[in-house]
Scaffold this motif. Structure first.
Motif, mmCIF file in Angstrom:
data_model
loop_
_atom_site.group_PDB
_atom_site.id
_atom_site.type_symbol
_atom_site.label_atom_id
_atom_site.label_comp_id
_atom_site.label_asym_id
_atom_site.label_seq_id
_atom_site.Cartn_x
_atom_site.Cartn_y
_atom_site.Cartn_z
ATOM 1 N N LYS A 111 1.006 -1.137 -0.182
ATOM 2 C CA LYS A 111 -0.044 -0.048 0.187
ATOM 3 C C LYS A 111 0.602 1.302 0.198
ATOM 4 O O LYS A 111 1.965 1.368 0.458
ATOM 5 C CB LYS A 111 -0.982 0.135 1.176
ATOM 6 N N CYS A 112 0.433 2.300 -0.588
ATOM 7 C CA CYS A 112 0.964 3.497 -0.521
ATOM 8 C C CYS A 112 1.023 4.045 0.964
ATOM 9 O O CYS A 112 0.068 3.930 1.718
ATOM 10 C CB CYS A 112 0.159 4.397 -1.467
ATOM 11 N N ALA A 113 2.075 4.751 1.150
ATOM 12 C CA ALA A 113 2.250 5.246 2.808
ATOM 13 C C ALA A 113 1.449 6.209 2.858
ATOM 14 O O ALA A 113 0.862 6.609 4.049
ATOM 15 C CB ALA A 113 3.685 5.906 2.748
ATOM 16 N N ASN A 114 0.905 7.069 1.741
ATOM 17 C CA ASN A 114 -0.281 8.091 2.062
ATOM 18 C C ASN A 114 -1.639 7.943 1.958
ATOM 19 O O ASN A 114 -2.597 8.592 2.540
ATOM 20 C CB ASN A 114 0.210 9.429 1.295
ATOM 21 N N CYS A 115 -1.903 6.778 0.841
ATOM 22 C CA CYS A 115 -3.054 6.494 0.686
ATOM 23 C C CYS A 115 -3.372 4.944 1.086
ATOM 24 O O CYS A 115 -3.074 4.216 0.341
ATOM 25 C CB CYS A 115 -3.529 6.404 -0.726
ATOM 26 N N PRO A 116 -3.655 4.732 2.324
ATOM 27 C CA PRO A 116 -3.722 3.350 2.741
ATOM 28 C C PRO A 116 -4.656 2.175 2.123
ATOM 29 O O PRO A 116 -4.241 1.134 2.226
ATOM 30 C CB PRO A 116 -4.475 3.474 4.297
ATOM 31 N N THR A 147 2.363 3.766 -11.338
ATOM 32 C CA THR A 147 1.649 4.506 -11.752
ATOM 33 C C THR A 147 1.053 5.432 -10.558
ATOM 34 O O THR A 147 1.246 6.724 -10.733
ATOM 35 C CB THR A 147 0.733 4.055 -12.602
ATOM 36 N N HIS A 148 0.700 4.411 -9.568
ATOM 37 C CA HIS A 148 0.198 5.443 -8.353
ATOM 38 C C HIS A 148 1.535 6.249 -7.874
ATOM 39 O O HIS A 148 1.160 7.415 -7.343
ATOM 40 C CB HIS A 148 -0.136 4.276 -7.476
ATOM 41 N N LEU A 149 2.665 5.473 -7.681
ATOM 42 C CA LEU A 149 3.821 6.273 -7.059
ATOM 43 C C LEU A 149 3.980 7.679 -7.723
ATOM 44 O O LEU A 149 4.219 8.754 -7.224
ATOM 45 C CB LEU A 149 4.939 5.492 -6.998
ATOM 46 N N THR A 204 1.857 9.399 -9.706
ATOM 47 C CA THR A 204 0.508 10.349 -9.900
ATOM 48 C C THR A 204 0.115 10.644 -8.599
ATOM 49 O O THR A 204 -0.947 11.251 -8.746
ATOM 50 C CB THR A 204 -0.241 9.694 -10.785
ATOM 51 N N CYS A 205 0.466 10.153 -7.321
ATOM 52 C CA CYS A 205 -0.267 10.159 -6.104
ATOM 53 C C CYS A 205 0.162 11.637 -5.801
ATOM 54 O O CYS A 205 1.129 12.013 -5.793
ATOM 55 C CB CYS A 205 0.371 9.425 -4.843
ATOM 56 N N HIS A 206 -1.156 12.228 -5.636
ATOM 57 C CA HIS A 206 -0.977 13.781 -5.282
ATOM 58 C C HIS A 206 -0.362 14.081 -3.862
ATOM 59 O O HIS A 206 0.210 15.201 -3.773
ATOM 60 C CB HIS A 206 -2.215 14.504 -5.066
ATOM 61 N N HIS A 207 -0.060 13.212 -2.890
ATOM 62 C CA HIS A 207 0.799 13.402 -1.857
ATOM 63 C C HIS A 207 2.263 13.364 -2.140
ATOM 64 O O HIS A 207 3.185 14.043 -1.639
ATOM 65 C CB HIS A 207 0.597 12.247 -0.728
ATOM 66 N N ASN A 208 2.800 12.618 -3.211
ATOM 67 C CA ASN A 208 4.113 12.566 -3.578
ATOM 68 C C ASN A 208 4.488 13.983 -4.483
ATOM 69 O O ASN A 208 5.622 14.176 -4.371
ATOM 70 C CB ASN A 208 4.365 11.244 -4.278
HETATM 71 ZN ZN LIG Z 1 -0.712 7.665 -2.580
#
Ligand SMILES: [Zn+2]
Length: 151
Positions: free
Chosen positions: A96-101, A108-110, A112-116
């Motif tokens: 799981k993403c550290a910011n989006c549990p 792709t998520h890494l 495009t994740c708006h937290h990153n």
């Molecule tokens: Zn994320």
């Protein structure tokens, strides 16, 4: 004996073997054709196939530092160390993403994740357009450098 050989009539239709340079060119062309056929029929590395649709022996990506070349090349090959990849390699306890549990941290998520805040895809909800956006960045060496700086 040599005098006897020169007395044979010259046959104009006699097959003359090609020279070495011609043979090597034919071998290269055959190998590239086979490589391209195999590359076209593989289903893996789909980002990379869009980035580099034609096989060749040339170096595809260079950067000022070896580290940047490695990082960007891993992304171009879709084998960057995202949690999803690390989890599959049993190098991480979860994917799981550290910011989006609730989200699996794929590459792709890494990116495009708006937290990153690596690649801004705000307003782009279609995954195909997000993918095309990433590929557009990976095809441009200046944008790749900006991507590297934000990793
Ligand atoms: Zn994320």
């Amino acid at each position: 004996m040599a005098k006897h050989a020169t007395s044979f009539p010259i046959d104009d239709n006699q097959h003359v073997p090609p020279d070495r340079k011609t043979v090597y060119k034919r071998i290269d062309k055959l190998m590239m054709t086979k490589w391209q056929h195999k590359y076209d029929n593989t289903t893996i590395k789909t980002w990379y196939k869009q980035l580099e649709p034609i096989v060749s022996n040339k170096i595809k990506f260079t950067a000022k530092t070896r580290h940047e070349e490695n990082e960007i090349t891993r992304i171009r090959f879709e084998c960057y160390r995202s949690r999803d990849t690390l989890y599959k390699m049993k190098q991480s306890n979860d994917d799981k993403c550290a910011n989006c549990p609730t989200e699996v941290e794929t590459l792709t998520h890494l990116l495009t994740c708006h937290h990153n805040n690596i690649i801004d895809t705000s307003g782009i909800t279609d995954p195909h357009r997000q993918r095309d956006n990433i590929i557009t960045i990976l095809a441009d060496s200046k944008k790749c450098h900006q991507l590297y700086l934000s990793l």
